[in-house]
Design a protein around this motif. Structure first.
Motif, PDB file in Angstrom:
ATOM      1  N   PRO A  46     -10.959  55.099  -7.560  1.00  0.00           N
ATOM      2  CA  PRO A  46     -11.491  55.707  -8.412  1.00  0.00           C
ATOM      3  C   PRO A  46      -9.595  56.236  -9.500  1.00  0.00           C
ATOM      4  O   PRO A  46      -8.636  55.982  -8.781  1.00  0.00           O
ATOM      5  N   ARG A  47      -9.725  55.753 -10.536  1.00  0.00           N
ATOM      6  CA  ARG A  47      -8.464  55.573 -11.568  1.00  0.00           C
ATOM      7  C   ARG A  47      -8.322  55.876 -13.013  1.00  0.00           C
ATOM      8  O   ARG A  47      -9.795  56.082 -13.379  1.00  0.00           O
ATOM      9  N   HIS A  48      -7.954  57.126 -13.241  1.00  0.00           N
ATOM     10  CA  HIS A  48      -8.277  57.390 -14.198  1.00  0.00           C
ATOM     11  C   HIS A  48      -8.997  58.413 -14.737  1.00  0.00           C
ATOM     12  O   HIS A  48      -9.320  58.613 -15.589  1.00  0.00           O
ATOM     13  N   GLY A  49      -9.423  59.150 -13.463  1.00  0.00           N
ATOM     14  CA  GLY A  49     -10.781  59.805 -13.493  1.00  0.00           C
ATOM     15  C   GLY A  49     -11.794  59.447 -13.859  1.00  0.00           C
ATOM     16  O   GLY A  49     -13.342  59.674 -14.145  1.00  0.00           O
ATOM     17  N   LEU A  50     -12.326  58.024 -13.423  1.00  0.00           N
ATOM     18  CA  LEU A  50     -12.830  56.939 -13.681  1.00  0.00           C
ATOM     19  C   LEU A  50     -13.498  56.916 -11.969  1.00  0.00           C
ATOM     20  O   LEU A  50     -12.671  56.750 -11.366  1.00  0.00           O
ATOM     21  N   PRO A  51     -15.217  56.235 -12.073  1.00  0.00           N
ATOM     22  CA  PRO A  51     -15.128  56.042 -10.310  1.00  0.00           C
ATOM     23  C   PRO A  51     -14.055  54.571 -10.875  1.00  0.00           C
ATOM     24  O   PRO A  51     -14.177  53.226 -11.218  1.00  0.00           O
ATOM     25  N   GLY A  52     -14.032  54.312  -9.267  1.00  0.00           N
ATOM     26  CA  GLY A  52     -13.982  52.905  -9.465  1.00  0.00           C
ATOM     27  C   GLY A  52     -14.350  51.239  -9.221  1.00  0.00           C
ATOM     28  O   GLY A  52     -16.062  51.895  -9.013  1.00  0.00           O
ATOM     29  N   LEU A  53     -14.635  50.535  -9.997  1.00  0.00           N
ATOM     30  CA  LEU A  53     -15.052  49.489  -9.785  1.00  0.00           C
ATOM     31  C   LEU A  53     -15.248  48.727  -8.601  1.00  0.00           C
ATOM     32  O   LEU A  53     -15.232  49.394  -7.152  1.00  0.00           O
ATOM     33  N   LYS A  54     -15.907  47.424  -8.383  1.00  0.00           N
ATOM     34  CA  LYS A  54     -15.991  47.068  -7.059  1.00  0.00           C
ATOM     35  C   LYS A  54     -15.290  45.809  -7.307  1.00  0.00           C
ATOM     36  O   LYS A  54     -14.875  45.465  -8.573  1.00  0.00           O
ATOM     37  N   MET A  55     -14.405  45.131  -6.612  1.00  0.00           N
ATOM     38  CA  MET A  55     -13.228  43.708  -6.374  1.00  0.00           C
ATOM     39  C   MET A  55     -14.452  43.024  -5.352  1.00  0.00           C
ATOM     40  O   MET A  55     -14.770  42.974  -4.236  1.00  0.00           O
ATOM     41  N   THR A  56     -14.059  42.324  -5.977  1.00  0.00           N
ATOM     42  CA  THR A  56     -14.984  40.498  -5.087  1.00  0.00           C
ATOM     43  C   THR A  56     -13.448  39.226  -4.346  1.00  0.00           C
ATOM     44  O   THR A  56     -12.336  39.532  -4.823  1.00  0.00           O
ATOM     45  N   ALA A  57     -14.461  39.497  -3.161  1.00  0.00           N
ATOM     46  CA  ALA A  57     -13.294  38.799  -2.509  1.00  0.00           C
ATOM     47  C   ALA A  57     -13.656  37.392  -1.548  1.00  0.00           C
ATOM     48  O   ALA A  57     -15.309  37.703  -1.110  1.00  0.00           O
ATOM     49  N   LYS A  58     -13.688  36.141  -1.319  1.00  0.00           N
ATOM     50  CA  LYS A  58     -13.414  35.944  -0.346  1.00  0.00           C
ATOM     51  C   LYS A  58     -12.795  35.489   0.547  1.00  0.00           C
ATOM     52  O   LYS A  58     -11.228  35.901   0.624  1.00  0.00           O
ATOM     53  N   ARG A  59     -13.434  35.076   2.175  1.00  0.00           N
ATOM     54  CA  ARG A  59     -11.967  35.144   3.185  1.00  0.00           C
ATOM     55  C   ARG A  59     -12.267  33.786   3.284  1.00  0.00           C
ATOM     56  O   ARG A  59     -13.460  33.457   4.084  1.00  0.00           O
ATOM     57  N   TYR A  60     -11.146  33.481   3.764  1.00  0.00           N
ATOM     58  CA  TYR A  60     -11.527  31.977   3.505  1.00  0.00           C
ATOM     59  C   TYR A  60     -10.444  31.296   6.121  1.00  0.00           C
ATOM     60  O   TYR A  60      -9.818  32.365   5.772  1.00  0.00           O
ATOM     61  N   SER A  61     -11.099  30.907   6.146  1.00  0.00           N
ATOM     62  CA  SER A  61     -10.587  30.053   7.452  1.00  0.00           C
ATOM     63  C   SER A  61     -11.519  29.192   7.663  1.00  0.00           C
ATOM     64  O   SER A  61     -12.456  28.222   6.877  1.00  0.00           O
ATOM     65  N   THR A  62     -10.313  28.272   9.376  1.00  0.00           N
ATOM     66  CA  THR A  62     -11.112  26.642   9.192  1.00  0.00           C
ATOM     67  C   THR A  62     -11.672  27.158  10.689  1.00  0.00           C
ATOM     68  O   THR A  62     -11.137  27.815  11.605  1.00  0.00           O
ATOM     69  N   PRO A  63     -11.470  26.156  11.331  1.00  0.00           N
ATOM     70  CA  PRO A  63     -12.025  25.798  12.657  1.00  0.00           C
ATOM     71  C   PRO A  63     -10.862  25.983  13.999  1.00  0.00           C
ATOM     72  O   PRO A  63     -10.634  26.625  14.851  1.00  0.00           O
ATOM     73  N   PHE A  64      -9.513  26.012  13.005  1.00  0.00           N
ATOM     74  CA  PHE A  64      -8.319  25.630  14.218  1.00  0.00           C
ATOM     75  C   PHE A  64      -7.916  27.175  13.304  1.00  0.00           C
ATOM     76  O   PHE A  64      -6.579  27.188  14.183  1.00  0.00           O
ATOM     77  N   SER A  65      -7.863  28.175  12.820  1.00  0.00           N
ATOM     78  CA  SER A  65      -7.352  29.310  12.431  1.00  0.00           C
ATOM     79  C   SER A  65      -7.051  29.097  13.115  1.00  0.00           C
ATOM     80  O   SER A  65      -7.771  30.143  14.128  1.00  0.00           O
ATOM     81  N   ASP A  66      -5.755  30.695  13.737  1.00  0.00           N
ATOM     82  CA  ASP A  66      -4.686  31.432  14.885  1.00  0.00           C
ATOM     83  C   ASP A  66      -4.772  32.686  14.923  1.00  0.00           C
ATOM     84  O   ASP A  66      -4.435  33.052  13.644  1.00  0.00           O
ATOM     85  N   PRO A  67      -5.467  33.880  15.887  1.00  0.00           N
ATOM     86  CA  PRO A  67      -5.772  34.843  15.830  1.00  0.00           C
ATOM     87  C   PRO A  67      -4.150  35.272  15.190  1.00  0.00           C
ATOM     88  O   PRO A  67      -3.752  36.466  15.395  1.00  0.00           O
TER      89      PRO A  67
END
Length: 350
Positions: free
Chosen positions: A17-38
């Motif tokens: 929440p911000r300024h006494g108002l309910p929080g909005l939604k934030m959209t996100a994308k997570r990107y990876s590849t077949p060779f992403s390394d932990p």
């Protein structure tokens, strides 16, 4: 475009929440590849005004590819790209809630708080984080760091691409010029055509106009895929399906007036650059951000000492959209400066 396949997952995230108002939604994308390394780095990206999270995709394809052959600790584990809460998919999901608020109510600071909330989440717990922001997104990434103690930052490095930060004194000194540019940007957002019969018509119209006219073809394709959506429009008693931009023109226009966030961001940058490596990337063409913005970011006499500063030849303010491959090459250099033991590296700078 690089032929590298990117895996992507869409997330709809709660925000505080911000300024006494309910929080909005934030959209996100997570990107990876077949060779992403932990063992690698997790990258967080924030876009500029009028853009959306997918604008980073063409650059990311090159970046994942560049880092593939580096040491495991310098490779990319995954990348997260966020929408400002009134841009991109977030604008569509938050439409009803945004209509209850005045346009311009969602500041860079509000977006920063949402990003900070994500950084605390289980999604990236234990990850070695690197933050990236373009233009207003640079201020959002920088302000997100205020949620954490200076000596215990979650980021091992930050990259600010064409940041629009400026001290209050310099802002007031150049107020007439800055306000002139601001009014032109607002007017362009408010007066351009917004509704089209088809996606193809929208693409044809926008391709001939700035800023889209200067986009790399791969970025323009991403924009037409993800920056537009279908809406129902009433024509008398009939309902027609039209195409429009996801970001409402009033929210886009009034985002330019959020000058206070950029002043607060330069203050935080001045403090943070002594604790975390901050890399600055500018275009060689001063088509939007004047040279005194750049001078301000590198004013060592005021304690602003970036880890590196580089200019991308042939690029203007919209580096992300204009030269994605060149931007990836520049970022690669900075990522390879990050040490295996990020904690020791941070403490070494304090």
């Amino acid at each position: 475009m690089s032929s590298l396949p990117l895996r992507s997952e869409l997330f709809v995230l709660d925000t505080p929440p911000r300024h006494g108002l309910p929080g909005l939604k934030m959209t996100a994308k997570r990107y990876s590849t077949p060779f992403s390394d932990p063992q690698g780095l997790t990258l967080l990206f924030a876009h500029g005004i009028g853009a959306h999270k997918e604008h980073w995709e063409p650059m990311l394809r090159y970046l994942f590819l560049h880092q593939k052959l580096e040491q495991p600790h310098s490779r990319v584990r995954e990348a997260w790209c966020f929408d400002w809460l009134n841009h991109g998919d977030a604008a569509v999901i938050n439409k009803v809630a945004l209509e209850r608020r005045p346009p311009g109510d969602i500041s860079v600071g509000d977006w920063a708080a949402a990003i900070a909330s994500f950084v605390r989440s289980p999604y990236v717990r234990g990850h070695r984080l690197v933050g990236f922001g373009h233009s207003a997104g640079a201020s959002a990434i920088m302000l997100s760091t205020r949620a954490f103690p200076l000596r215990n930052q979650p980021f091992v490095a930050l990259f600010l691409v064409e940041p629009s930060m400026l001290t209050r004194d310099l802002w007031m000194s150049h107020l007439l010029q800055i306000e002139t540019v601001m009014r032109k940007s607002m007017s362009a957002a408010l007066h351009r055509r917004r509704v089209f019969d088809t996606r193809e018509e929208a693409a044809s119209y926008l391709r001939e106009r700035m800023p889209w006219k200067g986009y790399h073809p791969d970025v323009f394709d991403v924009f037409t895929q993800h920056g537009l959506h279908s809406v129902a429009v009433h024509n008398g008693s009939e309902e027609e399906t039209k195409v429009t931009l996801k970001c409402d023109m009033h929210h886009e226009a009034l985002a330019y007036q959020d000058t206070e966030s950029h002043v607060e961001a330069i203050d935080q940058y001045t403090r943070l650059c002594r604790a975390v490596p901050v890399h600055i990337v500018f275009g060689s063409i001063h088509d939007y951000v004047p040279s005194y913005f750049q001078d301000c970011m590198t004013d060592i006499s005021q304690g602003r000492s970036p880890a590196s500063m580089i200019r991308v030849l042939g690029a203007g303010h919209n580096i992300v959209q204009q030269t994605p491959e060149a931007l990836a090459s520049v970022i690669t250099v900075g990522l390879n400066l990050i040490t295996r033991d990020s904690t020791s590296h941070l403490l070494h700078r304090l």
